[in-house]
Design a protein around this motif. Sequence first.
Motif, PDB file in Angstrom:
ATOM      1  N   VAL B 118      21.310  -0.939  54.936  1.00 24.97           N
ATOM      2  CA  VAL B 118      22.467  -1.146  54.068  1.00 24.97           C
ATOM      3  C   VAL B 118      22.861   0.105  53.295  1.00 24.97           C
ATOM      4  O   VAL B 118      23.949   0.170  52.730  1.00 24.97           O
ATOM      5  N   ALA B 119      21.985   1.105  53.216  1.00 25.56           N
ATOM      6  CA  ALA B 119      22.313   2.346  52.519  1.00 25.56           C
ATOM      7  C   ALA B 119      21.252   3.374  52.848  1.00 25.56           C
ATOM      8  O   ALA B 119      20.247   3.058  53.489  1.00 25.56           O
ATOM      9  N   GLY B 120      21.473   4.621  52.419  1.00 27.29           N
ATOM     10  CA  GLY B 120      20.474   5.667  52.570  1.00 27.29           C
ATOM     11  C   GLY B 120      20.046   6.142  51.193  1.00 27.29           C
ATOM     12  O   GLY B 120      20.741   5.905  50.200  1.00 27.29           O
ATOM     13  N   ASP B 121      18.905   6.805  51.145  1.00 26.33           N
ATOM     14  CA  ASP B 121      18.411   7.277  49.860  1.00 26.33           C
ATOM     15  C   ASP B 121      17.639   8.560  50.092  1.00 26.33           C
ATOM     16  O   ASP B 121      17.001   8.741  51.132  1.00 26.33           O
ATOM     17  N   ALA B 122      17.700   9.465  49.122  1.00 31.19           N
ATOM     18  CA  ALA B 122      16.889  10.671  49.183  1.00 31.19           C
ATOM     19  C   ALA B 122      15.860  10.589  48.077  1.00 31.19           C
ATOM     20  O   ALA B 122      16.137  10.069  47.006  1.00 31.19           O
ATOM     21  N   ILE B 123      14.642  11.088  48.349  1.00 27.29           N
ATOM     22  CA  ILE B 123      13.650  11.201  47.288  1.00 27.29           C
ATOM     23  C   ILE B 123      13.810  12.595  46.697  1.00 27.29           C
ATOM     24  O   ILE B 123      13.627  13.594  47.397  1.00 27.29           O
ATOM     25  N   SER B 246      21.619  15.451  48.326  1.00 23.89           N
ATOM     26  CA  SER B 246      22.944  14.960  47.957  1.00 23.89           C
ATOM     27  C   SER B 246      23.381  14.021  49.064  1.00 23.89           C
ATOM     28  O   SER B 246      22.720  13.909  50.103  1.00 23.89           O
ATOM     29  N   ILE B 247      24.489  13.356  48.852  1.00 21.46           N
ATOM     30  CA  ILE B 247      24.987  12.442  49.874  1.00 21.46           C
ATOM     31  C   ILE B 247      25.216  13.187  51.195  1.00 21.46           C
ATOM     32  O   ILE B 247      24.825  12.724  52.264  1.00 21.46           O
ATOM     33  N   GLU B 248      25.785  14.418  51.086  1.00 21.50           N
ATOM     34  CA  GLU B 248      26.101  15.177  52.292  1.00 21.50           C
ATOM     35  C   GLU B 248      24.840  15.607  53.038  1.00 21.50           C
ATOM     36  O   GLU B 248      24.748  15.475  54.264  1.00 21.50           O
ATOM     37  N   THR B 249      23.841  16.129  52.279  1.00 20.00           N
ATOM     38  CA  THR B 249      22.651  16.643  52.963  1.00 20.00           C
ATOM     39  C   THR B 249      21.791  15.516  53.537  1.00 20.00           C
ATOM     40  O   THR B 249      21.032  15.737  54.481  1.00 20.00           O
ATOM     41  N   VAL B 250      21.917  14.306  52.985  1.00 16.38           N
ATOM     42  CA  VAL B 250      21.202  13.173  53.597  1.00 16.38           C
ATOM     43  C   VAL B 250      21.927  12.750  54.869  1.00 16.38           C
ATOM     44  O   VAL B 250      21.317  12.514  55.913  1.00 16.38           O
ATOM     45  N   ARG B 251      23.276  12.735  54.784  1.00 18.43           N
ATOM     46  CA  ARG B 251      24.088  12.334  55.942  1.00 18.43           C
ATOM     47  C   ARG B 251      23.867  13.254  57.133  1.00 18.43           C
ATOM     48  O   ARG B 251      23.663  12.794  58.249  1.00 18.43           O
TER      49      ARG B 251
END
Lengths: 295, 298
Positions: B118-123, B246-251
């Motif tokens: 349902v979503a992504g997350d970075a630690i 960040s959202i971009e680097t996780v994507r």
Amino acid sequence: MRNREFVIEALIRVAGFSAIFFVVLIFLFLMREGVPAFWETSAGNFFGERWYPNEDLFGTLPLILGSLLVTLGAVVIALPLGLATAVFIRELAPGWLREILKPLVEILAGIPSVVLGFLGMVAVSPLVREWLNVPTGLTAFTGSLMLAYMSLPTIISVADDAIDAVPKAHRDGALALGATHWQTIWRVVLPAARSGVIIAVMLGIGRAIGETMAVMMVTGNAARIPQEWNALFFPARTMTATIAAEMGEVAQGSTHYHVLFAVGILLFAVTFVINAIASLVVIKGGPRRGGRLMG
Amino acid sequence: MGSKSGSRLRSILALLLLAAVAACGPQQGEPQTPAPGIGTSLENKGSDTMVNLALAWAEAYAQVQPDLQIAVTGGGSGTGIASLINGTVDMANASRQIKPEEVEQAQANGIEPVEHTVAGDAIAIVVHPSNPVDGLTIPQLSDIYTGKISNWAEVGGEDRPIVLLSRESNSGTHVFFLENVVRQGQEENDALFSPNTLLMPSSEGISAEVRQNPNAIGYDGLGYVTSDQKVVAVAVGEGQPYVEPSIETVRDESYPIARGLYIYTAGEPQGAVQTYLAWIMGPEGQAIVRELGFVPLQ
């Protein structure tokens, strides 16, 4: 009339026995849930040096030592403070001040431990780190400070009552023999009240070793073996904090679940031994000289 | 007198024992039960990392479907999945994937868990704002958290001891960090956190310590990082680029410590659960994901 008294007496008897009944029930439950841990884990593992349940490492040694360390620190801090406060309230303070101080001390007892824990986390631990120049302020010592503060009201109230119970004749006699006020307090009143003072310390320890929330928030919860001389100023993990932190997520009936109850049994045993020693000291203390236990 | 005070002493002892026992009891959060009576209700339980997100979804969805009652509780990924296995919740939130043994337990209960990303997350790795260290490699982080590196000077910082902060060992974030950073994603690696690691009962515990202690290093979900903590860039290894989360680097998968956030259902979702999940993965649900600092799906 007779019937009514019979009913009242029976009710009181039931109330009296129910306390014992519940203690026995709790004890049996604790045993049922905790004892399987002793054959599900090897003794070497259970009393080992590493606590990491995710990898089935259930060494309780750091937890036991952590609890003892934090409690000992708390007693060392709280005993002189509490005793001095009790002596001041009962022997030195003028009547009007005593009337203010007594209820204030009792209000202190009403502060919820989670509030103290939060205070300790955001206000006390930075001060501990800066003043003592240690790597982190979340240490066993910070926990001891919080626990000392929490057990102070108990120690003060009970010690105060014990000192109050020393007969006036003792003081009059001492003063008549030419003792100063201080000599009377130190040589006559305190020794006469000593069994009550020991009870005060015991109750303080009981409060400290069983306390959970504040300790969990300020001691850092690192399950390390205290081995340096200054281990008090490093993080520690207590038995109570471990149970509270892990019980919520543990699968019922798993080894980890049983081990957490076994830690509860250990806590029970440690408290029992401390109490037994303390009551032996009270009994061995020779003829009692007017010191009362409580109220 | 003597025997009377003796029995009083015994009663005090009994009270003390009772207090000690009471202190051992489990301290679980009160489960929230949905208000009865109005329309249908959904039970949604699990990951503490996702609890704010799940609450925000439930609140926003109340505008869309006022009849549906959604009860959201935290407790941890393991708790949520355990409840799904026991059949007490409709949807389990998890910040880690379900374990094979959990799937087996569920199947033994006649439940087939179905995974929905349902979503992504970075630690994010966080330190005190005054800490001069800007980047760390995964092997360095592993050495720091196993205790091999214990001074900031060894990784280009000031001469200070390193204070290790972690979430409690039952959190999904802790397990993810152990497997992917401390053990560097290697199956045969059985490294453990250093015993000196401070296990904090909450995200707030970590951020409070990182804010005020220049010695500290901690990790937490990107959504929990506040502006008064410094985020360290992470590289896979020596000579690789240092990337900030960040959202971009996780994507684009350049940030190395990223994971999915999942909702598990018992069997293929039906009825209200199905429409709710579709809404979560749709534009409205994903806008909330972005708002709370997590990484939305494509």
